[in-house]
Design a protein around this motif. Structure first.
Motif, PDB file in Angstrom:
ATOM      1  N   LYS A  48       0.829  -1.211   0.000  1.00  0.00           N
ATOM      2  CA  LYS A  48       0.000   0.000   0.000  1.00  0.00           C
ATOM      3  C   LYS A  48       0.859   1.255   0.000  1.00  0.00           C
ATOM      4  O   LYS A  48       0.606   2.201  -0.745  1.00  0.00           O
ATOM      5  N   GLU A  49       1.895   1.256   0.831  1.00  0.00           N
ATOM      6  CA  GLU A  49       2.783   2.414   0.894  1.00  0.00           C
ATOM      7  C   GLU A  49       3.544   2.605  -0.414  1.00  0.00           C
ATOM      8  O   GLU A  49       3.734   3.733  -0.875  1.00  0.00           O
ATOM      9  N   LYS A  50       3.998   1.519  -1.025  1.00  0.00           N
ATOM     10  CA  LYS A  50       4.720   1.623  -2.297  1.00  0.00           C
ATOM     11  C   LYS A  50       3.811   2.155  -3.393  1.00  0.00           C
ATOM     12  O   LYS A  50       4.220   2.999  -4.191  1.00  0.00           O
ATOM     13  N   VAL A  51       2.577   1.680  -3.454  1.00  0.00           N
ATOM     14  CA  VAL A  51       1.631   2.165  -4.463  1.00  0.00           C
ATOM     15  C   VAL A  51       1.316   3.634  -4.204  1.00  0.00           C
ATOM     16  O   VAL A  51       1.246   4.433  -5.143  1.00  0.00           O
ATOM     17  N   ALA A  52       1.159   4.007  -2.952  1.00  0.00           N
ATOM     18  CA  ALA A  52       0.884   5.405  -2.616  1.00  0.00           C
ATOM     19  C   ALA A  52       2.053   6.299  -2.996  1.00  0.00           C
ATOM     20  O   ALA A  52       1.862   7.415  -3.499  1.00  0.00           O
ATOM     21  N   SER A  53       3.270   5.822  -2.800  1.00  0.00           N
ATOM     22  CA  SER A  53       4.432   6.641  -3.146  1.00  0.00           C
ATOM     23  C   SER A  53       4.599   6.751  -4.665  1.00  0.00           C
ATOM     24  O   SER A  53       5.175   7.718  -5.153  1.00  0.00           O
ATOM     25  N   GLY A  55       2.027   6.940  -6.648  1.00  0.00           N
ATOM     26  CA  GLY A  55       0.812   7.589  -7.134  1.00  0.00           C
ATOM     27  C   GLY A  55       1.089   8.812  -7.974  1.00  0.00           C
ATOM     28  O   GLY A  55       0.454   9.024  -9.007  1.00  0.00           O
ATOM     29  N   ASN A  56       2.041   9.629  -7.562  1.00  0.00           N
ATOM     30  CA  ASN A  56       2.356  10.829  -8.327  1.00  0.00           C
ATOM     31  C   ASN A  56       2.932  10.476  -9.694  1.00  0.00           C
ATOM     32  O   ASN A  56       2.711  11.182 -10.661  1.00  0.00           O
ATOM     33  N   TRP A  57       3.650   9.386  -9.762  1.00  0.00           N
ATOM     34  CA  TRP A  57       4.216   8.962 -11.032  1.00  0.00           C
ATOM     35  C   TRP A  57       3.103   8.579 -12.006  1.00  0.00           C
ATOM     36  O   TRP A  57       3.155   8.904 -13.184  1.00  0.00           O
ATOM     37  N   PHE A  58       2.066   7.901 -11.506  1.00  0.00           N
ATOM     38  CA  PHE A  58       0.960   7.506 -12.355  1.00  0.00           C
ATOM     39  C   PHE A  58       0.092   8.685 -12.751  1.00  0.00           C
ATOM     40  O   PHE A  58      -0.562   8.670 -13.792  1.00  0.00           O
ATOM     41  N   LEU A  59       0.059   9.722 -11.941  1.00  0.00           N
ATOM     42  CA  LEU A  59      -0.824  10.849 -12.198  1.00  0.00           C
ATOM     43  C   LEU A  59      -0.182  11.983 -12.981  1.00  0.00           C
ATOM     44  O   LEU A  59      -0.792  13.030 -13.174  1.00  0.00           O
ATOM     45  N   LYS A  60       1.054  11.785 -13.448  1.00  0.00           N
ATOM     46  CA  LYS A  60       1.699  12.832 -14.226  1.00  0.00           C
ATOM     47  C   LYS A  60       0.910  13.061 -15.512  1.00  0.00           C
ATOM     48  O   LYS A  60       0.471  12.115 -16.158  1.00  0.00           O
ATOM     49  N   PRO A  61       0.747  14.328 -15.887  1.00  0.00           N
ATOM     50  CA  PRO A  61       0.009  14.585 -17.133  1.00  0.00           C
ATOM     51  C   PRO A  61       0.799  14.065 -18.333  1.00  0.00           C
ATOM     52  O   PRO A  61       2.023  14.121 -18.368  1.00  0.00           O
ATOM     53  N   SER A  62       0.071  13.527 -19.254  1.00  0.00           N
ATOM     54  CA  SER A  62       0.740  12.989 -20.434  1.00  0.00           C
ATOM     55  C   SER A  62       1.052  14.126 -21.405  1.00  0.00           C
ATOM     56  O   SER A  62       0.412  15.174 -21.422  1.00  0.00           O
ATOM     57  N   VAL A  63       2.038  13.897 -22.243  1.00  0.00           N
ATOM     58  CA  VAL A  63       2.422  14.878 -23.259  1.00  0.00           C
ATOM     59  C   VAL A  63       1.456  14.722 -24.427  1.00  0.00           C
ATOM     60  O   VAL A  63       1.284  13.632 -24.966  1.00  0.00           O
ATOM     61  N   LYS A  64       0.820  15.822 -24.784  1.00  0.00           N
ATOM     62  CA  LYS A  64      -0.130  15.775 -25.909  1.00  0.00           C
ATOM     63  C   LYS A  64       0.579  16.190 -27.176  1.00  0.00           C
ATOM     64  O   LYS A  64       1.363  17.131 -27.195  1.00  0.00           O
ATOM     65  N   HIS A  65       0.305  15.486 -28.235  1.00  0.00           N
ATOM     66  CA  HIS A  65       0.942  15.783 -29.532  1.00  0.00           C
ATOM     67  C   HIS A  65       0.083  16.674 -30.348  1.00  0.00           C
ATOM     68  O   HIS A  65      -1.037  16.662 -30.469  1.00  0.00           O
TER      69      HIS A  65
END
Length: 65
Positions: A48-53, A55-65
């Motif tokens: 749980k702690e690893k997934v929470a840490s 979380g910000n990596w998964f929520l980064k906005p994607s680069v739009k082309h």
């Protein structure tokens, strides 16, 4: 099984098992089950702690082309 609602954690559970009138084999089985449950909950909390840490990596906005 007793009909008393009792909250016990960690060392409290071990103390209750030690006080209970059990055979040596049953006592050992109960203590092994408590230890296995503690290891399982520790592993779940670690994940749980690893997934929470991450979380910000998964929520980064994607680069739009």
């Amino acid at each position: 099984m007793r009909k008393v609602n009792q909250k016990a954690h960690g060392a409290d559970l071990v103390a209750l098992v030690e006080k209970a009138q059990l055979s040596d084999r049953d006592r050992q089985v109960a203590l092994d089950a408590i230890r296995a449950a503690e290891r399982f909950t520790d592993a779940v909390l670690w994940v749980k702690e690893k997934v929470a840490s991450m979380g910000n990596w998964f929520l980064k906005p994607s680069v739009k082309h």
